[in-house]
Motif scaffolding. Structure first.
Motif, short mmCIF file in Angstrom:
data_model
loop_
_atom_site.label_atom_id
_atom_site.label_comp_id
_atom_site.label_asym_id
_atom_site.label_seq_id
_atom_site.Cartn_x
_atom_site.Cartn_y
_atom_site.Cartn_z
N CYS A 119 0.50 2.56 4.12
CA CYS A 119 0.99 1.99 4.91
C CYS A 119 1.97 0.44 4.29
O CYS A 119 1.96 0.63 3.23
CB CYS A 119 0.01 1.57 5.93
SG CYS A 119 -1.23 0.38 5.15
N CYS A 150 -4.30 0.04 0.35
CA CYS A 150 -4.87 -1.38 1.00
C CYS A 150 -6.14 -1.14 1.36
O CYS A 150 -6.68 -0.04 1.23
CB CYS A 150 -4.26 -1.75 2.03
SG CYS A 150 -4.13 -0.59 3.57
N CYS A 168 -6.76 1.71 4.07
CA CYS A 168 -6.38 3.25 3.60
C CYS A 168 -7.58 3.65 2.40
O CYS A 168 -7.50 4.98 2.56
CB CYS A 168 -4.86 3.00 3.23
SG CYS A 168 -3.96 2.75 4.34
N CYS A 200 0.92 -1.26 0.01
CA CYS A 200 0.12 -0.01 -0.21
C CYS A 200 0.81 1.13 0.04
O CYS A 200 1.96 1.21 0.61
CB CYS A 200 -0.96 0.08 1.34
SG CYS A 200 -1.66 1.38 1.53
ZN LIG Z 1 -2.65 0.87 3.68
#
Ligand SMILES: [Zn+2]
Length: 511
Positions: free
Chosen positions: A148, A166, A169, A145
């Protein structure tokens, strides 16, 4: 009274990691708004939909600020099913990154005892729960991602920027595009006369837009973090659910209103945007990201409005009037100044550290266990390399005199009247037109030590050419208690100076 009656309490552990696990404003405010919605709206709605019957009404004592409390009329097995259902909902809606923990206890007639037992259960369940980071499968063919380290699965576009994110997020970004905390602020701004269309355009898209609107020093920003004083102690004295509801409504409504008022009063729009956005607002917690020059005025206005509003609201209740001796609830505040590209996690941690020291000062100067005056502490993250405020203060802002006494080159935490006086002095100094080079020299003087610092301050003052500038300097030193041996103040064993703080704040002041 029903034989199946329970008090149930909820908590969302790891909120900070969830909300601040990214450096993007849109995701942070999205995560915060999502949490607020799940907490304030979804929990009560699902509970009443699942358990409400013509015979049984379910009662929400309060829900908000990352916690909730209900009185449920239902058999225990239904409650256990309900908790699992709620946990599944929270997990799914947050893309698996947010958890819910519950604790419940039978409630017959003693609310305080039942509540205590429910909290004990909640605490036990929290300890049993593991919140450690989950191992993520990584291989060369799977992309991470962009925000993150989880596995990316969604393409999201925001403010012209396309990112591979992801699920968690992605959901944060989706929510961050919506109005969230801005919705209630927008209602307030509409009530004071702004048009709905204008308000929509006023919201900043990212931290850079906020920093660019710092008129005193473009690029500089601050995080203001506030939290109610003595709330834990006050809660323990409450013995029935109606008073609990009055308490939690008073705190959360007053804090929201105070926040909107302070934004309206202190964060004037610059180049078509309000230089502020709300990162957290619920219960007795508030965190706002602002242009550096608006942070201190905002913090002072917020603290004043909160105390005023809570005094009005609880003044009608004899129990609270007696407990607080006619005063209201208060908050303390930590202000971490930095730049718009300073990692948000550092600013948030520093603001939290400063909030703690502010609270410590407040509880040290009160005689009433349930009332502590508001205190404010602040620090400049961008000036020092240290991650923690305490390290910056001990390594760079603490000296010793020749006789071994400690010199503190910072004056905080400040009480509210001290902070107001301080801001006034910064404004007066700015307005006096004192050249920046003089101001800079004044701010550097304390670093020379006790005697030399004094000499340097006197030279700076004496060699200031214009009389009005000299007078302004003298007035400031006088108003801050730094005479007769400027820039130092001596109280008992402590020698400190607020001059380094003052010079920094003057830079953040528009006058
Ligand atoms: Zn993420």
């Amino acid at each position: 009274m029903s034989e199946h009656r329970f008090v149930i309490v909820f908590d969302f552990p790891g909120i900070k990691e969830y909300v601040f696990g990214t450096d993007r404003l849109v995701e942070i405010r999205g995560a915060s708004a999502l949490l607020d919605r799940l907490n304030r709206e979804d929990l009560p709605a699902i509970i009443s939909k699942t358990l409400q019957t013509p015979q049984h009404a379910q009662k929400c004592v309060f829900a908000g600020g990352g916690a909730a409390q209900f009185i449920l009329d239902a058999p225990e097995d239904r409650i256990m099913d309900l908790v699992r259902q709620l946990q599944g909902h929270i997990f799914q809606e947050s893309g698996g990154q947010l958890r819910l923990v519950a604790g419940y206890a039978p409630f017959q007639d003693n609310y305080a005892d039942a509540l205590q037992q429910a909290f004990f259960e909640l605490d036990r369940n929290k300890r049993q729960y593991t919140f450690g980071p989950e191992p993520v499968l990584h291989c060369g063919f799977v992309r991470e991602c962009d925000s993150c380290s989880a596995m990316a699965s969604c393409v999201t576009t925001y403010a012209g920027d396309t990112r591979l994110l992801c699920m968690s997020c992605h959901l944060k970004t989706r929510q961050g595009r919506r109005r969230g905390h801005w919705k209630a602020l927008a209602r307030y701004l509409e009530a004071v006369g702004l048009s709905a269309k204008t308000i929509e355009d006023l919201r900043p898209d990212d931290f850079e837009q906020i920093g660019a609107r710092c008129q005193a020093k473009p690029g500089y920003t601050a995080v203001v973090y506030g939290d109610g004083n003595a709330m834990g102690k006050i809660v323990k004295t409450i013995d029935n659910e109606d008073r609990f509801r009055l308490f939690s409504e008073t705190v959360s409504m007053s804090l929201q209103e105070a926040c909107y008022e302070a934004i309206w009063d202190c964060c004037l729009q610059v180049n078509g945007k309000i230089p502020a956005d709300i990162l957290l607002l619920g219960g007795d917690d508030i965190m706002v990201y602002l242009a550096a020059d608006t942070a201190m005025p905002f913090a002072i206005e917020l603290a004043k409005a909160f105390e005023r509003k809570t005094t009005e609201r609880i003044g009608k209740d004899p129990f609270f009037r007696n407990l607080l001796q006619g005063k209201g609830f208060t908050i303390s505040l930590g202000l971490a100044y930095g730049r718009s590209h300073t990692p948000i996690a550092i600013l948030v941690d520093q603001a939290e550290e400063l909030l703690k020291s502010a609270k410590q000062r407040g509880s040290g100067i009160t005689t009433n266990d349930y009332y502590a005056p508001c205190c404010i502490d602040f620090h400049l993250a961008s000036r020092y390399n240290q991650i923690h405020v305490k390290d910056s203060r001990s390594d760079h802002l603490t000296l010793n005199t020749a006789r071994g006494r400690t010199l503190r080159l910072y004056g905080g935490p400040y009480t509210l009247p001290e902070a107001e006086n301080f801001l006034n002095q910064a404004r007066l100094l700015k307005r006096s037109g004192l050249p920046r080079s003089r101001l800079h020299r004044l701010g550097e003087a304390p670093f020379e030590g006790y005697e030399m610092g004094n000499l340097e301050t006197l030279i700076t003052w004496g060699r200031t050419r214009k009389e009005e500038h000299r007078n302004a300097l003298y007035e400031t030193l006088n108003a801050l208690g730094c005479l007769p041996f400027p820039p130092w103040r001596e109280t008992g064993e402590t020698i400190d100076t607020p001059i380094v703080d003052l010079v920094s704040l003057t830079e953040w002041t528009t006058g």
